[in-house]
Design an enzyme around this catalytic site. Sequence first.
Site, PDB file in Angstrom:
ATOM      1  N   GLU A 128     -54.823  68.720 -51.452  1.00 36.81           N
ATOM      2  CA  GLU A 128     -56.230  68.279 -51.490  1.00 36.81           C
ATOM      3  C   GLU A 128     -56.535  67.328 -50.332  1.00 36.81           C
ATOM      4  OE1 GLU A 128     -58.004  70.200 -52.952  1.00 36.81           O
ATOM      5  OE2 GLU A 128     -58.651  69.420 -54.895  1.00 36.81           O
ATOM      6  N   THR A 180     -66.234  69.887 -48.514  1.00 39.54           N
ATOM      7  CA  THR A 180     -66.045  68.669 -49.317  1.00 39.54           C
ATOM      8  C   THR A 180     -66.111  67.432 -48.432  1.00 39.54           C
ATOM      9  OG1 THR A 180     -64.630  69.917 -50.807  1.00 39.54           O
ATOM     10  CG2 THR A 180     -64.507  67.531 -50.975  1.00 39.54           C
TER      11      THR A 180
END
Length: 309
Positions: A128, A180
Amino acid sequence: MSSVTVHAPATIANLVCGFDVLGLALNDPYDVMKLSISETPGIRIQHNDVYNLPTIPEQNVAGVSLLEMMQELDSHYGFDLVIEKHIKPGSGLGSSAASAAGVVVAANHLLGNIFSKEDLVRFAMAGEKLASGVKHADNISPGIYGGITLIRSIFPLDIVSLTAPPMYVAVVHPQIEVKTSDAREILRKEVLLKDAIKQWGNIAGLVAGFMKNDYGLISRSLEDVIIEPVRSMLIPGFDDVKKKSVDAGALGGGISGSGPSIFMLCEEKNTALKVEKIMKDIYDNTGLKYHTYVTTINNEGIKVEVNNH
């Protein structure tokens, strides 16, 4: 046992008010990953999909997560990984988390489940970080634990599995990309105390609503006064989808992760199907391509199948 196939589910992070702390796993869509253990050291990655993602382990979220795990292994195993992505990168449905979590669950299975779920989350957070620049666990945790999870703390990791009543989830994924990292850039760095207090009340209310099977409390708590007002500007048709879905009987919903997907929680399947039709009508009018899903909460998380040779 030399190879396993895993189904790594899409996930919805934030659940409206719980930025970086709440997430749930979906039954559809999911990525399919096959991992084999090898005598030859190193990681070899092959993609059987159209997304043209990097295959160099250090540049691939699954590769980085596996490398993080391998640092804690004494032996010099190698791995061969084949990824077939059905969760589009940049969809807001936890595509990078599915890769990161899926591979560490698969590897752990091949190694005799030597690591805890918390360890697996820790390894997958490296993926991530590569994808978004931040180690967050709100997509990874529901993938690994199943169902709905609360991340009480990242350092140290403290993950709480939440029970919840049955719910249907309607999702629309407009075919635009919201990165993101970009969606984080536009967020305000400071919030008003009155907004923070309102948000804390909603997060606590949502968790209590899940635990008490109280649909009314869930519905009242699906409100975000901090993140959604800023991020929703990146998503065409957002306000329209949200208002009409709630009018049609949805409990509520909002941006899935950092977007552009929008999700709505519903108590009944026929309400979710009505909401899906509303989503389709709105996006047909915008002329944007889109995908819709009507699905349920995946309480199992990543599914592992042993391949018999």
